[in-house]
Structures are given as structure tokens and as C-alpha cells.
Design a protein around this motif. Structure first.
Motif, PDB file in Angstrom:
ATOM      1  N   LEU A 136       0.789  -1.205   0.024  1.00  0.00           N
ATOM      2  CA  LEU A 136       0.180   0.046   0.008  1.00  0.00           C
ATOM      3  C   LEU A 136       0.839   1.227   0.004  1.00  0.00           C
ATOM      4  O   LEU A 136       1.772   1.236   0.668  1.00  0.00           O
ATOM      5  CB  LEU A 136      -0.854  -0.034   1.218  1.00  0.00           C
ATOM      6  N   GLY A 137       0.527   2.307  -1.018  1.00  0.00           N
ATOM      7  CA  GLY A 137       1.355   3.472  -0.855  1.00  0.00           C
ATOM      8  C   GLY A 137       1.269   4.236   0.533  1.00  0.00           C
ATOM      9  O   GLY A 137       2.285   4.551   0.778  1.00  0.00           O
ATOM     10  N   GLY A 138       0.152   4.353   0.927  1.00  0.00           N
ATOM     11  CA  GLY A 138      -0.060   4.898   2.265  1.00  0.00           C
ATOM     12  C   GLY A 138       0.003   3.965   3.276  1.00  0.00           C
ATOM     13  O   GLY A 138       0.186   2.899   3.352  1.00  0.00           O
ATOM     14  N   ASN A 139      -0.914   4.506   4.488  1.00  0.00           N
ATOM     15  CA  ASN A 139      -1.093   3.698   5.603  1.00  0.00           C
ATOM     16  C   ASN A 139      -2.482   3.695   5.959  1.00  0.00           C
ATOM     17  O   ASN A 139      -2.986   4.838   6.443  1.00  0.00           O
ATOM     18  CB  ASN A 139      -0.083   4.074   6.503  1.00  0.00           C
ATOM     19  N   TYR A 140      -3.240   2.524   6.028  1.00  0.00           N
ATOM     20  CA  TYR A 140      -4.699   2.520   6.491  1.00  0.00           C
ATOM     21  C   TYR A 140      -4.943   1.679   7.738  1.00  0.00           C
ATOM     22  O   TYR A 140      -5.913   1.306   7.904  1.00  0.00           O
ATOM     23  CB  TYR A 140      -5.325   2.079   5.129  1.00  0.00           C
ATOM     24  N   ALA A 141      -3.713   1.552   8.455  1.00  0.00           N
ATOM     25  CA  ALA A 141      -3.879   0.853   9.766  1.00  0.00           C
ATOM     26  C   ALA A 141      -4.962   1.462  10.749  1.00  0.00           C
ATOM     27  O   ALA A 141      -5.233   2.724  10.562  1.00  0.00           O
ATOM     28  CB  ALA A 141      -2.508   0.760  10.207  1.00  0.00           C
ATOM     29  N   GLU A 142      -5.344   0.946  11.851  1.00  0.00           N
ATOM     30  CA  GLU A 142      -6.445   1.228  12.647  1.00  0.00           C
ATOM     31  C   GLU A 142      -5.674   2.491  13.358  1.00  0.00           C
ATOM     32  O   GLU A 142      -4.453   2.484  13.824  1.00  0.00           O
ATOM     33  CB  GLU A 142      -6.449   0.084  13.679  1.00  0.00           C
ATOM     34  N   GLY A 143      -6.548   3.403  13.453  1.00  0.00           N
ATOM     35  CA  GLY A 143      -6.151   4.707  14.058  1.00  0.00           C
ATOM     36  C   GLY A 143      -5.535   5.702  13.187  1.00  0.00           C
ATOM     37  O   GLY A 143      -5.104   6.935  13.357  1.00  0.00           O
ATOM     38  N   SER A 144      -5.527   5.307  12.097  1.00  0.00           N
ATOM     39  CA  SER A 144      -4.704   6.436  11.137  1.00  0.00           C
ATOM     40  C   SER A 144      -5.883   7.204  10.442  1.00  0.00           C
ATOM     41  O   SER A 144      -6.917   6.803  10.187  1.00  0.00           O
ATOM     42  CB  SER A 144      -4.030   5.525   9.902  1.00  0.00           C
ATOM     43  N   THR A 176       4.785   2.381   1.185  1.00  0.00           N
ATOM     44  CA  THR A 176       5.605   2.402  -0.039  1.00  0.00           C
ATOM     45  C   THR A 176       5.785   3.759  -0.864  1.00  0.00           C
ATOM     46  O   THR A 176       6.991   3.869  -1.506  1.00  0.00           O
ATOM     47  CB  THR A 176       5.219   1.337  -1.060  1.00  0.00           C
ATOM     48  N   LEU A 177       4.893   4.642  -0.725  1.00  0.00           N
ATOM     49  CA  LEU A 177       5.048   5.898  -1.421  1.00  0.00           C
ATOM     50  C   LEU A 177       6.027   6.960  -0.639  1.00  0.00           C
ATOM     51  O   LEU A 177       6.257   8.018  -1.127  1.00  0.00           O
ATOM     52  CB  LEU A 177       3.988   6.553  -1.644  1.00  0.00           C
ATOM     53  N   ALA A 183       4.834  14.323   0.515  1.00  0.00           N
ATOM     54  CA  ALA A 183       3.792  14.849   1.485  1.00  0.00           C
ATOM     55  C   ALA A 183       4.098  13.669   2.663  1.00  0.00           C
ATOM     56  O   ALA A 183       3.430  13.735   3.803  1.00  0.00           O
ATOM     57  CB  ALA A 183       2.498  14.896   1.064  1.00  0.00           C
ATOM     58  N   LEU A 184       4.703  12.762   2.521  1.00  0.00           N
ATOM     59  CA  LEU A 184       4.777  11.333   3.280  1.00  0.00           C
ATOM     60  C   LEU A 184       6.233  11.441   3.860  1.00  0.00           C
ATOM     61  O   LEU A 184       6.541  10.726   4.686  1.00  0.00           O
ATOM     62  CB  LEU A 184       4.601  10.067   2.835  1.00  0.00           C
ATOM     63  N   ASP A 185       7.064  12.492   3.567  1.00  0.00           N
ATOM     64  CA  ASP A 185       8.315  12.524   4.080  1.00  0.00           C
ATOM     65  C   ASP A 185       8.655  12.300   5.675  1.00  0.00           C
ATOM     66  O   ASP A 185       9.406  11.578   6.234  1.00  0.00           O
ATOM     67  CB  ASP A 185       9.373  13.752   3.546  1.00  0.00           C
ATOM     68  N   ALA A 186       7.595  13.064   6.486  1.00  0.00           N
ATOM     69  CA  ALA A 186       7.692  12.652   7.815  1.00  0.00           C
ATOM     70  C   ALA A 186       7.466  11.233   8.488  1.00  0.00           C
ATOM     71  O   ALA A 186       7.837  10.889   9.623  1.00  0.00           O
ATOM     72  CB  ALA A 186       6.458  13.688   8.438  1.00  0.00           C
ATOM     73  N   PHE A 187       7.120  10.296   7.478  1.00  0.00           N
ATOM     74  CA  PHE A 187       7.144   8.873   8.027  1.00  0.00           C
ATOM     75  C   PHE A 187       8.266   8.337   7.243  1.00  0.00           C
ATOM     76  O   PHE A 187       7.956   6.845   7.443  1.00  0.00           O
ATOM     77  CB  PHE A 187       5.679   8.419   7.492  1.00  0.00           C
ATOM     78  N   ALA A 188       9.341   8.691   7.227  1.00  0.00           N
ATOM     79  CA  ALA A 188      10.236   7.868   6.792  1.00  0.00           C
ATOM     80  C   ALA A 188      10.838   6.604   7.617  1.00  0.00           C
ATOM     81  O   ALA A 188      10.929   5.562   7.170  1.00  0.00           O
ATOM     82  CB  ALA A 188      11.661   8.905   6.374  1.00  0.00           C
ATOM     83  N   GLU A 189      10.763   7.105   9.219  1.00  0.00           N
ATOM     84  CA  GLU A 189      11.419   6.107   9.913  1.00  0.00           C
ATOM     85  C   GLU A 189      10.512   4.927   9.975  1.00  0.00           C
ATOM     86  O   GLU A 189      10.835   3.549  10.099  1.00  0.00           O
ATOM     87  CB  GLU A 189      11.767   6.783  11.434  1.00  0.00           C
ATOM     88  N   PRO A 190       9.124   4.952  10.332  1.00  0.00           N
ATOM     89  CA  PRO A 190       8.250   4.155  10.402  1.00  0.00           C
ATOM     90  C   PRO A 190       8.059   3.290   9.125  1.00  0.00           C
ATOM     91  O   PRO A 190       7.788   1.983   9.001  1.00  0.00           O
ATOM     92  CB  PRO A 190       6.794   4.646  10.623  1.00  0.00           C
ATOM     93  N   ALA A 191       8.323   3.830   7.748  1.00  0.00           N
ATOM     94  CA  ALA A 191       8.040   3.305   6.634  1.00  0.00           C
ATOM     95  C   ALA A 191       9.331   2.286   6.501  1.00  0.00           C
ATOM     96  O   ALA A 191       9.201   1.253   6.075  1.00  0.00           O
ATOM     97  CB  ALA A 191       8.293   4.231   5.647  1.00  0.00           C
TER      98      ALA A 191
END
Length: 215
Positions: A136-144, A176-177, A183-191
Motif C-alpha cells: 500500500l502506498g499509504g497507511n490505512y491501519a487502525e487509528g490512521s 511504499t510511497l 507529503a509523506l516524508d515525515a514517515f520515513a522512519e516507520p516506513a
């Protein structure tokens, strides 16, 4: 020994799902070096969008009265069934597109599903070991913020595990994006952590897939 591998990514050169699938396949071939890998690339060779309709209509038409398109569609459905039934294990790599299942995979599944040998009442695929790689390009997990927007993974599990009865393992990777979409740069570590976890799972499930046919 035969592994059937289906890929659905439309971007093979940069595909995260295919890369994870390669890890699964590598474990299979390491354990079964003389085995055959039968490949179906739905991006390079997409299923005609009219094939499902033609196969369904052909199923209600006497064979000698079918159109050429109906004969071709039913023959393609038989080919799909042969590939699934003849394989010792199955590998599917299917990304999330636009919050839903890949249209290429859905078209393939719908046509394969017209083949009587692999309908829910049949036993040809039940219990066959399989691995599904989904990304998935983004994150659709619970709480997102977009929780519940992934309308692909649950459907894939339903049709592969519950309808066809496969002994299914799922390699799942989100974000994966990150690194592609600013726009997703802030999530580099969890990604990065999710990527490592998915790669670990791909190796583990690839090994399990191979071991399931070692007997």
C-alpha cells in the motif's frame, strides 16, 4: 515441483510488491533448485476486459453455438485453472490501487472463477500452500487518518483463503510511497521499519512455502 507466480503491478521496474515476491521466490528456488516457476504477468499480458462476460455467456451457450470470443474466453479460463491446479504452490503479488484491488487481478480472478474446477464447491485448490504479497502506498491501519480505506487486502484474503480454500500467508507492507511522495516524508522512519518487517516476513513465508512441499 512447480511454483505459479502471478504479478499485478503496473510498474515492474520500481515495484515494491514484485521485490517482496522475489524474496519469496528465492526461498522456494533455494529449496527446489530444479523446480519450474510458471509466471503470469498481468501488466505485460493483461486479461481482456471482455473475457469474463464472454466466458459467462459462453457457459450458457451450447459449445457448437458459441462465438469465437466466447470460445477464446473459456479456453483462457481453462488455461488459468490449469496453471493453478498443476502448481505445487502459489505466489501472488498484488498492490493496492486507488483504495481497491488491482483491476488486472480482479479481471484475472473473475475469469478464472468461471472455470468449474475451481469454484467454491470444488476441491482442486483447497489446502494448496500460497503466499500473497500486498503493498500500500499509504497507511490505512487502525487509528490512521484513512483507516478503512484499504478495500483490497480483505477482499484478497476472502477470495483466496475462504472461497478457494488456499493455505494462505500474507506479506503486507504499507507506506511504499514514502520517499516518492514528499507529503509523506515525515514517515520515513516507520516506513523503513515496515519495509524491514515485510522483507523478513517474505523470507520466512517463502521458506514455509518451500517446506510445505518438501515432503
Amino acid at each position: 515441483m512447480t511454483l505459479f507466480r502471478l504479478d499485478a503491478s503496473i510498474l515492474p521496474a520500481s515495484s515494491a510488491s514484485r521485490s517482496l515476491g522475489d524474496l519469496v521466490e528465492a526461498e522456494w528456488t533455494a529449496a527446489h533448485p530444479t523446480s519450474t516457476v510458471v509466471r503470469r504477468d498481468l501488466a505485460a499480458d493483461p486479461v481482456p476486459t471482455t473475457a469474463w462476460q464472454d466466458a459467462v455467456q459462453g457457459g450458457f451457450t451450447p459449445e457448437n453455438e458459441r462465438t469465437e470470443a466466447q470460445r477464446e474466453a473459456t479456453a483462457l479460463a481453462r488455461t488459468f485453472a490449469d496453471e493453478l491446479i498443476d502448481a505445487d504452490a502459489l505466489l501472488f503479488t498484488v498492490p493496492l490501487y486507488n483504495y481497491g484491488v488491482s483491476q488486472h487481478f480482479k479481471t484475472w480472478f473473475d475469469l478464472a472463477y468461471t472455470e468449474p474446477r475451481i469454484d467454491p464447491q470444488g476441491t482442486a485448490l483447497r489446502g494448496k500452500p500460497a503466499t500473497l504479497v500486498t503493498v500500500l502506498g499509504g497507511n490505512y491501519a487502525e487509528g490512521s487518518p484513512k483507516e478503512g480505506w484499504d478495500h483490497s487486502t480483505a477482499w484478497l484474503r476472502r477470495v483466496l483463503e475462504d472461497v478457494w480454500g488456499l493455505d494462505l500467508r500474507i506479506v503486507h507492507r504499507a507506506f511504499t510511497l514514502v520517499g516518492v511522495n514528499p507529503a509523506l516524508d515525515a514517515f520515513a522512519e516507520p516506513a523503513a521499519e515496515l519495509k524491514r518487517d515485510a522483507e523478513t516476513a517474505a523470507v520466512r513465508y517463502g521458506r514455509e512455502l518451500a517446506e510445505s512441499r518438501n515432503a
